[in-house]
Design an enzyme around this catalytic site. Structure first.
Site, PDB file in Angstrom:
ATOM      1  N   MET A  93       0.861  -1.174  -0.019  1.00 47.22           N
ATOM      2  CA  MET A  93      -0.139   0.071   0.159  1.00 47.22           C
ATOM      3  C   MET A  93       0.945   1.313  -0.067  1.00 47.22           C
ATOM      4  O   MET A  93       0.537   2.305   0.833  1.00 47.22           O
ATOM      5  CB  MET A  93      -1.158   0.016   1.140  1.00 47.22           C
ATOM      6  N   ASN A 110       0.956  -5.214 -10.617  1.00 38.69           N
ATOM      7  CA  ASN A 110       0.243  -4.813  -9.376  1.00 38.69           C
ATOM      8  C   ASN A 110      -1.181  -5.523  -9.647  1.00 38.69           C
ATOM      9  O   ASN A 110      -1.654  -5.876 -10.812  1.00 38.69           O
ATOM     10  CB  ASN A 110       0.193  -3.438  -9.378  1.00 38.69           C
ATOM     11  N   HIS A 112      -5.295  -4.887  -8.394  1.00 38.87           N
ATOM     12  CA  HIS A 112      -6.180  -3.806  -7.880  1.00 38.87           C
ATOM     13  C   HIS A 112      -7.521  -3.977  -7.645  1.00 38.87           C
ATOM     14  O   HIS A 112      -7.830  -4.817  -8.683  1.00 38.87           O
ATOM     15  CB  HIS A 112      -6.081  -2.533  -8.991  1.00 38.87           C
ATOM     16  N   GLU A 146       1.772   7.011 -13.196  1.00 40.01           N
ATOM     17  CA  GLU A 146       0.411   7.202 -12.568  1.00 40.01           C
ATOM     18  C   GLU A 146      -0.102   6.104 -11.945  1.00 40.01           C
ATOM     19  O   GLU A 146      -0.085   5.039 -12.242  1.00 40.01           O
ATOM     20  CB  GLU A 146      -0.644   7.170 -13.865  1.00 40.01           C
TER      21      GLU A 146
HETATM   22  C1  GAR Z   1      -6.049  -7.115  -2.347  1.00 37.97           C
HETATM   23  O1  GAR Z   1      -7.305  -7.036  -2.362  1.00 37.97           O
HETATM   24  C2  GAR Z   1      -5.185  -6.321  -3.422  1.00 37.97           C
HETATM   25  O2  GAR Z   1      -6.128  -6.164  -4.501  1.00 37.97           O
HETATM   26  C3  GAR Z   1      -5.469  -4.791  -2.563  1.00 37.97           C
HETATM   27  O3  GAR Z   1      -5.061  -5.173  -1.534  1.00 37.97           O
HETATM   28  C4  GAR Z   1      -5.679  -6.330  -1.112  1.00 37.97           C
HETATM   29  C5  GAR Z   1      -4.542  -7.125  -0.545  1.00 37.97           C
HETATM   30  O4  GAR Z   1      -4.779  -8.456   0.087  1.00 37.97           O
HETATM   31  N1  GAR Z   1      -4.526  -3.855  -3.474  1.00 37.97           N
HETATM   32  C6  GAR Z   1      -4.575  -2.511  -3.366  1.00 37.97           C
HETATM   33  O5  GAR Z   1      -5.646  -2.055  -3.073  1.00 37.97           O
HETATM   34  C7  GAR Z   1      -3.902  -1.792  -4.004  1.00 37.97           C
HETATM   35  N2  GAR Z   1      -3.972  -0.682  -4.327  1.00 37.97           N
HETATM   36  P1  GAR Z   1      -3.923  -9.480   0.362  1.00 37.97           P
HETATM   37  O6  GAR Z   1      -2.818  -8.768   1.252  1.00 37.97           O
HETATM   38  O7  GAR Z   1      -4.432 -10.528   1.244  1.00 37.97           O
HETATM   39  O8  GAR Z   1      -3.170  -9.880  -0.761  1.00 37.97           O
END
Ligand code: GAR
Length: 218
Positions: A93, A110, A112, A146
């Site tokens: 994050m 990544n 998302h 971006e």
């Molecule tokens: C996931 O849903 C991922 O898509 C999101 O964080 C979560 C991590 O879960 N990522 C974002 O929002 C990036 N901007 P995890 O730690 O259980 O894999």
């Protein structure tokens, strides 16, 4: 045996996507080797997942660095030392500085939890619910300068129901994340993804015109 792509996985939290990648490697569905799991948070549960599988872990707390660039340089140094070829952001994050993106240009992926380019940023499941969309999902994309803007590699779609809570929708999406992230990395390992401008071309793409979703159902 196929060559194993050396990857570095960056996390900040639970690490369920990391787990899906570990499981895919162990099931021989993904020709990759995790050279390092790096977290910016010492208490990220994903670190325990990594250690359970005897993976090398590193914690770099961003709060102990004077600038974003200094932090990113330290991360890049570790990734290079580990000979990482593809950087996999799995719930990391933090925004990456141009320094990081340049060091691993077109070699950062990544995931998302929305169908980009709709709903970039944070708390995107809530944004999808508030907007009243009938479908949401997840997107694997390359990272560019971006935020949540880079070329799209793979997406999965899930229905959104009006009585979903944010966490119910997030869980429905997460289940699909675990399917598509290892698949997208495998396509990269097989050198089947090619960035062309803002698009990603995929070799041997199978096409099915009947793959249509309608919601509410008619
Ligand atoms: C996931 O849903 C991922 O898509 C999101 O964080 C979560 C991590 O879960 N990522 C974002 O929002 C990036 N901007 P995890 O730690 O259980 O894999």
């Amino acid at each position: 045996m196929a060559r194993q792509l050396p990857i570095g996985v960056l996390i900040s939290g639970n690490g369920t996507n990391l787990q899906a990648i570990i499981d895919a490697i162990e099931a021989r569905a993904l020709d990759a080797k995790i050279e390092v799991v790096l977290s910016n948070k010492a208490d990220a549960y994903g670190l325990a997942r990594a250690q359970k599988h005897n993976l090398y872990t590193a914690v770099l707390d961003h709060k102990s660095f004077s600038s974003r660039e200094a932090y990113d340089q330290a991360v890049v140094d570790i990734l290079r030392r580990c000979k990482v070829e593809l950087v996999v952001l799995a719930g990391f994050m933090r925004l990456l500085s141009p320094l990081f993106i340049k060091a691993y240009s077109n070699r950062i992926m990544n995931i998302h939890p929305a169908l980009l380019p709709a709903f970039p940023g944070l708390r995107v499941q809530k944004k999808a619910l508030d907007h009243g969309v009938r479908f949401s999902g997840c997107t694997v994309h390359f990272v560019n300068d971006e935020c949540d803007e880079g070329p799209i590699i793979m997406q999965a779609v899930v229905p959104v129901f009006p009585d979903d809570s944010e966490s119910v929708l997030a869980a429905r999406i997460l289940k699909q994340e675990h399917k598509i992230y290892p698949r997208a990395i495998q396509l990269y390992a097989e050198r089947k993804v090619h960035i062309v401008g803002r698009r990603v071309m995929v070799d041997d793409l199978s096409k099915d015109e009947k793959q249509v979703l309608i919601q509410p159902q008619i």
